[in-house]
Write a protein that holds these residues in place. Sequence first.
Motif, PDB file in Angstrom:
ATOM      1  N   VAL A   1      32.933  35.751  15.326  1.00 41.48           N
ATOM      2  CA  VAL A   1      32.558  35.333  16.672  1.00 41.48           C
ATOM      3  C   VAL A   1      31.461  36.242  17.233  1.00 41.48           C
ATOM      4  CG1 VAL A   1      34.362  36.675  17.858  1.00 41.48           C
ATOM      5  CG2 VAL A   1      33.487  34.589  18.893  1.00 41.48           C
TER       6      VAL A   1
ATOM      7  N   GLU B   1      28.222  35.441  15.225  1.00 48.78           N
ATOM      8  CA  GLU B   1      27.664  34.159  15.650  1.00 48.78           C
ATOM      9  C   GLU B   1      26.883  34.308  16.953  1.00 48.78           C
ATOM     10  OE1 GLU B   1      29.166  29.711  17.082  1.00 48.78           O
ATOM     11  OE2 GLU B   1      30.566  31.047  16.052  1.00 48.78           O
ATOM     12  N   PHE B   2      27.466  35.017  17.914  1.00 49.06           N
ATOM     13  CA  PHE B   2      26.782  35.189  19.195  1.00 49.06           C
ATOM     14  C   PHE B   2      25.484  35.966  19.027  1.00 49.06           C
ATOM     15  CE2 PHE B   2      26.038  37.284  23.299  1.00 49.06           C
ATOM     16  CZ  PHE B   2      25.956  36.162  24.102  1.00 49.06           C
TER      17      PHE B   2
ATOM     18  N   SER C   1      36.652  34.604  22.120  1.00 55.82           N
ATOM     19  CA  SER C   1      36.760  33.213  21.681  1.00 55.82           C
ATOM     20  C   SER C   1      38.140  32.704  22.045  1.00 55.82           C
ATOM     21  CB  SER C   1      36.531  33.107  20.168  1.00 55.82           C
ATOM     22  OG  SER C   1      36.689  31.768  19.727  1.00 55.82           O
TER      23      SER C   1
ATOM     24  N   ASN D   1      40.145  28.843  23.276  1.00 60.46           N
ATOM     25  CA  ASN D   1      40.003  27.416  23.552  1.00 60.46           C
ATOM     26  C   ASN D   1      40.842  26.946  24.727  1.00 60.46           C
ATOM     27  OD1 ASN D   1      38.207  27.172  21.415  1.00 60.46           O
ATOM     28  ND2 ASN D   1      39.794  26.638  19.943  1.00 60.46           N
TER      29      ASN D   1
ATOM     30  N   TRP E   1      31.821  34.012  26.179  1.00 61.16           N
ATOM     31  CA  TRP E   1      33.046  33.258  25.903  1.00 61.16           C
ATOM     32  C   TRP E   1      32.697  32.029  25.079  1.00 61.16           C
ATOM     33  CZ3 TRP E   1      36.224  30.421  30.283  1.00 61.16           C
ATOM     34  CH2 TRP E   1      37.333  29.772  29.702  1.00 61.16           C
ATOM     35  N   LYS E   2      33.314  31.935  23.893  1.00 64.47           N
ATOM     36  CA  LYS E   2      33.169  30.735  23.067  1.00 64.47           C
ATOM     37  C   LYS E   2      34.363  29.826  23.314  1.00 64.47           C
ATOM     38  CE  LYS E   2      32.496  28.969  18.398  1.00 64.47           C
ATOM     39  NZ  LYS E   2      32.504  29.255  16.931  1.00 64.47           N
TER      40      LYS E   2
ATOM     41  N   SER F   1      33.031  24.846  20.611  1.00 65.41           N
ATOM     42  CA  SER F   1      31.703  25.122  20.049  1.00 65.41           C
ATOM     43  C   SER F   1      30.689  25.543  21.107  1.00 65.41           C
ATOM     44  CB  SER F   1      31.178  23.867  19.320  1.00 65.41           C
ATOM     45  OG  SER F   1      31.058  22.779  20.225  1.00 65.41           O
ATOM     46  N   THR F   2      31.125  25.648  22.359  1.00 65.59           N
ATOM     47  CA  THR F   2      30.216  25.948  23.465  1.00 65.59           C
ATOM     48  C   THR F   2      30.339  27.401  23.890  1.00 65.59           C
ATOM     49  OG1 THR F   2      30.362  23.675  24.275  1.00 65.59           O
ATOM     50  CG2 THR F   2      29.567  25.333  25.823  1.00 65.59           C
ATOM     51  N   TRP F   3      29.185  28.046  24.068  1.00 63.15           N
ATOM     52  CA  TRP F   3      29.148  29.440  24.513  1.00 63.15           C
ATOM     53  C   TRP F   3      28.752  29.527  25.983  1.00 63.15           C
ATOM     54  CZ3 TRP F   3      30.535  33.922  22.201  1.00 63.15           C
ATOM     55  CH2 TRP F   3      30.749  33.915  20.811  1.00 63.15           C
TER      56      TRP F   3
ATOM     57  N   HIS G   1      22.022  26.156  21.537  1.00 66.41           N
ATOM     58  CA  HIS G   1      22.832  27.043  20.702  1.00 66.41           C
ATOM     59  C   HIS G   1      23.810  26.272  19.821  1.00 66.41           C
ATOM     60  CE1 HIS G   1      25.724  26.834  24.176  1.00 66.41           C
ATOM     61  NE2 HIS G   1      26.622  26.909  23.195  1.00 66.41           N
ATOM     62  N   THR G   2      24.257  25.076  20.252  1.00 64.74           N
ATOM     63  CA  THR G   2      25.109  24.270  19.380  1.00 64.74           C
ATOM     64  C   THR G   2      24.274  23.561  18.317  1.00 64.74           C
ATOM     65  OG1 THR G   2      25.040  22.405  20.937  1.00 64.74           O
ATOM     66  CG2 THR G   2      26.878  23.936  21.141  1.00 64.74           C
TER      67      THR G   2
END
Length: 328
Positions: free
Chosen positions: A41, A44-45, A98, A100, A129-130, A133-135, A262-263
Amino acid sequence: MSDTPDDLARLIHEALEIGDWTGNPETLAEQVRRLDLGLPVEDEFMVLCAWLGKCQLIHKLDQAPLPRASKGRYQVPDLMAAFSTQVGGGPVLIEVKSKNDRVLSFKPEYMEKLQNYADLVRAPLLIAWKFYSTWMLFEAKHLKKAVVNFNIRFDLAMKENLLGVLAGDQAYKIGAGAGIHLKMQKEKLIETVDGDDQTTETWQVRITEVKFSDRDGQLRDSLSSETQALLTTWHLQTIENHAEHHIWMRHVSTGDGLQFAHTALVRLLDWHLPEGDKMHWRRQFRASRITSVDDFRGALAKALDEGVVHLVLNMVPHTMPDFVQHKL
């Protein structure tokens, strides 16, 4: 391509520093493997910030500070970053999470120690915050104390999202009717299978034409390579048109939905992954080139001009921080 990390020596050094190694080479090898996989995570960011175009520097912070007693007062955030959109000098600190659930929560002790560190180095404290799939990236001050913990809802985090004004993120829509069209010439009938209600034919085919269409549905022979890459980031509907000697496979946009840059990065990277492979973010940020699109903002502008993108949105937060220069 070899799977050996190009910074293997540093990984071994880190593994020896953080682990209580007893001389077992298998234990050391496993620790190195875990470090190479990294914390996906965070990696990825870092990759998406580097790719969005406004990041000057981003790196992880050492999580093993001294003296040991400092851990009772300070919590070192995950990342330090500097963006070209900042004013006043100095980097920002970023804690990466991260989750959900629609509420992100921090224990008060943890939040206090993060803020103590930020105050000590006089840097803004941000939370990345992930959510699926959205940051989102927002100031820590938007976390509000509930009964015990400091919380923020997904909707408020989106309203205060700095990923656009700070890192360069945008949202966009591919227009309805835009897409890719493949004409496949039937060359040889391989097999015919008769079922109860239908007959299934298997053909050997050859692609003889490739066409593109814009958001008005007008066919054209070519589009820029950047615009073609953008089409791969979108969910396209497949329509088949059958004729006696050929088949048209049309992959077109319905015009529904909205996507963030970003996605889109994830889709661009997935496009080149072998079937079944998972994204290795740490290796991505070591790569000399991340995707086939180096300048995403420029690619969106070109696709808008070519009639494929229908809408581009530059997002601003409800509360503009004083360390961000609002210039799109």
